[in-house]
Design a protein around this motif. Structure first.
Motif, PDB file in Angstrom:
ATOM      1  N   GLY A 286       3.770   1.356   1.082  1.00  0.00           N
ATOM      2  CA  GLY A 286       5.033   0.782   0.645  1.00  0.00           C
ATOM      3  C   GLY A 286       6.214   1.038   1.559  1.00  0.00           C
ATOM      4  O   GLY A 286       7.277   0.444   1.385  1.00  0.00           O
ATOM      5  N   TYR A 287       6.045   1.893   2.548  1.00  0.00           N
ATOM      6  CA  TYR A 287       7.194   2.336   3.333  1.00  0.00           C
ATOM      7  C   TYR A 287       7.834   1.188   4.135  1.00  0.00           C
ATOM      8  O   TYR A 287       9.023   1.171   4.343  1.00  0.00           O
ATOM      9  CB  TYR A 287       6.773   3.472   4.259  1.00  0.00           C
TER      10      TYR A 287
ATOM     11  N   GLN B  54       0.882  -1.176   0.000  1.00  0.00           N
ATOM     12  CA  GLN B  54       0.000   0.000   0.000  1.00  0.00           C
ATOM     13  C   GLN B  54       0.917   1.223   0.000  1.00  0.00           C
ATOM     14  O   GLN B  54       1.469   1.559  -1.043  1.00  0.00           O
ATOM     15  CB  GLN B  54      -0.989  -0.053   1.160  1.00  0.00           C
TER      16      GLN B  54
ATOM     17  N   CYS C  23       3.510  -3.343   9.704  1.00  0.00           N
ATOM     18  CA  CYS C  23       2.983  -2.636   8.537  1.00  0.00           C
ATOM     19  C   CYS C  23       1.783  -1.853   9.024  1.00  0.00           C
ATOM     20  O   CYS C  23       0.759  -2.423   9.384  1.00  0.00           O
ATOM     21  CB  CYS C  23       2.560  -3.613   7.442  1.00  0.00           C
ATOM     22  N   ARG C  24       1.927  -0.530   9.084  1.00  0.00           N
ATOM     23  CA  ARG C  24       0.825   0.288   9.579  1.00  0.00           C
ATOM     24  C   ARG C  24      -0.361   0.263   8.619  1.00  0.00           C
ATOM     25  O   ARG C  24      -1.483   0.533   9.025  1.00  0.00           O
ATOM     26  CB  ARG C  24       1.297   1.732   9.816  1.00  0.00           C
TER      27      ARG C  24
HETATM   28  S1  FES Z   1       2.554  -0.732   3.207  1.00  0.00           S
HETATM   29 FE1  FES Z   1       2.311   1.051   4.447  1.00  0.00          FE
HETATM   30  S2  FES Z   1       3.316   0.472   6.260  1.00  0.00           S
HETATM   31 FE2  FES Z   1       3.326  -1.338   5.107  1.00  0.00          FE
END
Ligand code: FES
Ligand code: FES
Lengths: 728, 154
Positions: free
Chosen positions: B99-100, B97, B133-134
């Motif tokens: 991606g961080y 999502q 993963c938030r």
């Molecule tokens: S994809 Fe957003 S924190 Fe994992």
């Protein structure tokens, strides 16, 4: 890194490649088209001479999918494959890239990205298609009606050519005022579950660039030393220990004295130098409350006359009907402060160009906020300020502060320097948890009366908490007759047909800085509504699903019908009522942001020795699902976000200082917490509505209802882990 | 102090004080920004890199302790077949999502599949527990690891 922050920037880049077709809107909203030399507007779609099509995405990408969804709309209307379209984030321009639902304000929030782009981006794509077709008609000498564009190829009879061939000619034509939009029966990309995200590969291989990844030549990293409690004032500092840190540059009290900026050559030096800095604080005006005090103020407000009679009910009559009812169900709820904690700690980078322009590199959720604030801080006209929108590592509302908090902080840290070096402001996780903006604490007190047949005769609903909107620039739009709608949404506007409903609201005093948090008021209102529905059904001796459906039975009310439909679909898909021994189910259904979501949570174990969430089944109606897989992902994420926080998290204050500081004491949902999530989408021909938030509201009450079904105990205070429930 | 790092098959000399977390050398000195900062206290996994093939949290790994190790970051993990399979699975299933966190997720998933080519759902949950993963993409992370395992088996 190239900076495409202005129209000039766009067009310069475009002109270098030859003729370019741009389609966008003029400030009055009318479609406009031009070649790069003549364009006087910012476009939604740009087609280069070589046929490269680029969607200019006006909403920032925090994972919720607009970098895929908006290009999909354009590709669909032009007739392209998803590989034939690229995306770029729009520059800051609130006249063209405004959120149509926010007025002249560019921003993302309230799950509106698709709802407000749906027609606009399709129209831009459709106009580009018509212009390319008209150019082909002229060139080939055939009638436009016989020309099609499919997969980027313009075709008429035995003639065919790639769109690149007609870009130059099309750019000389006028934009059609009302281009024909494709009929849903012609859609090949919209609604196609096989369309993949456009940002997957770069996010899996480390190439994706977030604001945190900006490294401008000669930049300094700044961190802010802030007071323990909000409202403390920095009077001065002693940096003798910081000077021992290699890479430390200097420190300066911010112009507003809210903290001290520490500058260093790199992030690690900034972290150490800030730790070593001693600051002289004036704490006389700082916040001093404890969470217990906030809680007792809220509880007291629930028992008193509400300030606002939200739905103008005859409170006395409702109360009397409940007093005289056969059965009364009463429950008081308390929801604590919560942090957003997006995965990427807040940060942004500011530089000044040789021409004196200011450039902000930011995962900007509401570019208009910093754009306006910077005009004041830097005393510059709007066109001298540029915002380069980067990918954002989550937000959940945190980046959408009405006062542009961290961007202003960065600007203040920059103005006190000589501006010769770019300044990158970085927050640590501790800054994020401790200096944040929070979902306000709220309390609900609900009293429901039932007659001898188990019908509701009165529903008195008191809500108390700190308003998110009052005191912000949004107050004029979002507060009516004193009522902050976001405090009561999901109760007053519930589609349920509930006779004798009286909703009262009391704003409690400012306890800390509060902010919308994924699904805003629905975070608490859905919990109160949907757990009450279960308790009331139980008291009435009725099945919780049948009881809900009985209050959604008006066949002339589409709101009730759509809510009932998701409920039924979730029931069917979850195998409601058919659970293996040792397991329990709970259900909840809620409308928010124009969408309807029903969720069934299935659990095993027991509250004393540990509950395990085995499965969450979700049914959602969000109108047309432009990208069904993104919709599913948003439901999965929204469910995880809702459940994770009610399980374990809260922010507490001691004398105004936040007690938690990082993930060890603000524990995120972990992979083992939910074994499976199964999402189903209701087919729909309605215009798209929100998906980023609607998955969250029903998740926590469905879990609570499952625990109630298992143990007979309804958890009315969060986090659950500190209120009698343990999780395996 | 000046030291030599072996990272992604190359040798780099860097200048960093003892006690500097490897994370900041990778990000700020070597400008490899795929490795992320999420918490700094080893509780989110966003900063995961491989040290001699084993996932470690680079925010809690000190530069003086890694001089002799082979370090691999997200930028190079796809050169190896397990890394490539994980990245392929991630794209097929659209795991990401925001991606961080995902660089760290991929690095941990590669670590898992290197020691356990066919992990069960429970084994995945246990191994990946420390990677937060938030955005709550966990469901797809689990499926992604299993899909990568299939790709490798084929
Ligand atoms: S994809 Fe957003 S924190 Fe994992
Ligand atoms: S940044 Fe290293 S584990 Fe979170």
């Amino acid at each position: 890194m190239t900076i495409n922050t202005s129209r000039r920037g766009f067009l310069k880049g475009a002109a270098a490649a030859g003729a370019v077709l741009l389609v966008g809107a003029r400030p009055d909203g009318a479609l406009a088209a031009a070649s790069s030399e003549t364009a006087q507007f910012n476009p939604f779609v740009k087609i280069d001479a070589d046929g490269t099509v680029t969607a200019i995405v006006k909403h920032f990408e925090k994972g919720q999918g607009p970098a895929t969804g908006l290009p999909t709309l354009i590709a669909e209307e032009i007739g392209l494959t998803m590989d034939q379209i690229e995306y770029e984030f729009a520059p800051s321009d609130p006249n063209v890239y405004n959120n149509l639902l926010f007025g002249p304000f560019q921003g993302t929030g309230g799950s509106t990205a698709m709802a407000n782009s749906w027609l606009q981006y399709r129209q831009a794509g459709a106009a580009a298609r018509e212009m390319l077709i008209n150019a082909a008609a002229q060139s080939w000498g055939v009638d436009a009606s016989g020309i099609t564009i499919e997969e980027g190829i313009v075709k008429a009879g035995d003639k065919s050519a790639p769109i690149a061939e007609f870009v130059a000619a099309a750019a000389q034509l006028e934009a059609p005022a009302e281009p024909r939009l494709k009929d849903p029966s012609e859609f090949r990309l919209i609604g196609n579950a096989a369309v993949r995200r456009k940002d997957s590969a770069i996010k899996g291989n480390g190439q994706a660039m977030y604001a945190m990844d900006v490294h401008l030549p000669n930049q300094m990293v700044a961190m802010i030393k802030r007071p323990e409690s909000k409202g403390g004032i920095a009077l001065g500092f002693d940096d003798s220990a910081s000077k021992e840190v290699k890479g430390y540059i200097s420190a300066a009290v911010l112009p507003n004295q809210a903290g001290v900026a520490v500058y260093a050559e790199n992030t690690w030096a900034a972290i150490q130098a800030r730790d070593a800095l001693a600051v002289d604080w004036d704490m006389s005006g700082a916040e001093t409350r404890d969470s217990d005090q906030i809680r007792s103020e809220i509880m007291a407000a629930l028992d008193a006359e509400p300030t606002y009679n939200v739905n103008k009910a005859d409170i006395g009559a409702v109360s009397a009907a409940i007093d005289g009812a056969d059965k009364v169900v009463e429950k008081t709820f308390y929801f604590p402060l919560l942090a957003h904690a997006p995965m990427e700690p807040l940060n942004c980078t500011i530089e000044q160009t040789a021409e004196g322009d200011i450039v902000l590199h930011d995962g900007a959720q509401m570019p208009t906020g910093p754009h306006m604030a910077y005009q004041q801080i830097f005393q510059l006209p709007p066109e001298k300020i540029h915002i380069k929108t980067m990918l954002a590592g989550g937000s959940f509302g945190r980046r959408a502060t009405p006062d542009a908090d961290y961007q202003v902080e960065a600007a203040l840290a920059f103005v006190v320097t000589d501006r010769s070096r770019p300044v990158k402001l970085v927050w640590t996780r501790e800054d994020d948890i401790r200096s944040g903006y929070y979902r306000p604490a709220f309390g609900h007190k609900v009293r429901v009366g039932l007659d001898t047949d188990g019908n509701i005769v009165g529903w008195q609903h008191q809500i108390a908490g700190q308003s998110v909107i009052k005191g912000t620039a949004f107050e004029a739009v979002l507060v009516h007759d004193g009522v902050d709608h976001s405090s009561v949404e999901g109760v007053t506007d519930s589609p349920y047909a509930i006779p004798g409903m009286a909703v009262g609201l009391t704003d409690t005093p400012k306890a800390t800085t509060v902010l919308w948090w994924r699904s805003v008021g629905h975070t608490h209102t859905a919990y109160a509504m949907e757990t009450m529905m279960d308790l009331v059904a139980e008291a009435a001796g009725r099945d919780p699903v049948e009881f809900r459906l009985a209050h959604l039975s008006d066949s002339t009310n589409p709101d009730q019908q759509r809510k009932a439909a998701v409920l039924k679909l979730a029931v069917e898909k979850a195998g409601w009522g058919n659970v293996p021994t040792g397991r329990s189910q709970g259900i909840a259904v809620h409308k928010s942001f124009g969408s309807y979501a029903a969720e069934v949570v299935e659990i095993s174990g027991d509250p004393e020795n540990g509950i395990k969430i085995e499965k969450v089944t979700c049914a959602v109606d969000c109108g047309i699902a432009v990208n069904p897989d993104v919709v599913k992902a948003q439901m999965e994420g929204g469910i995880g976000y809702g459940i994770g926080h009610v399980m374990r998290d809260q922010i507490t204050l001691t004398s105004g200082a936040v007690d938690q500081s990082n993930f060890p004491d603000y524990e995120p949902l972990r992979i083992s917490d939910i074994a499976a999530i199964d999402v189903h989408i209701v087919p729909s021909a309605e215009a798209p509505t929100g998906v980023g938030e609607p998955g969250t509201p029903p998740s926590a009450p469905a879990l609570a209802n499952a625990i109630h079904a298992m143990s007979g105990v309804l958890v009315a205070e969060h986090p659950m882990a500190e209120n009698g429930v343990s999780f395996a | 102090m000046s030291l030599t790092l072996k990272l992604n098959g190359q040798t780099h000399s860097v200048d960093a004080e003892p006690g500097t977390p490897l994370l900041w050398v990778i990000r700020d000195e070597l400008k490899l920004t795929g490795t992320k900062f999420g918490c700094g206290v080893a509780s989110c996994g966003a900063c995961t890199v491989h040290l001699n093939g084993e996932p470690v949290r680079s925010c809690q790994t000190y530069i003086e302790d890694v001089e002799d190790a082979e370090i691999t970051t997200i930028e190079a993990v796809g050169d190896d077949k397990i890394g490539a399979a994980v990245q392929q699975a991630w794209v097929e299933l659209d795991v990401v999502q925001c991606g961080y966190c995902q660089s760290g997720q991929v690095m941990s998933a590669v670590g898992l599949l290197s020691e356990n080519p066919k992990p069960s759902a429970e084994e995945i949950d246990e191994y990946m527990y420390g990677n937060a993963c938030r955005c709550a993409t966990y469901q797809r992370i689990r499926a992604g690891v299993q899909r990568a395992s299939e790709i490798l088996e084929a």
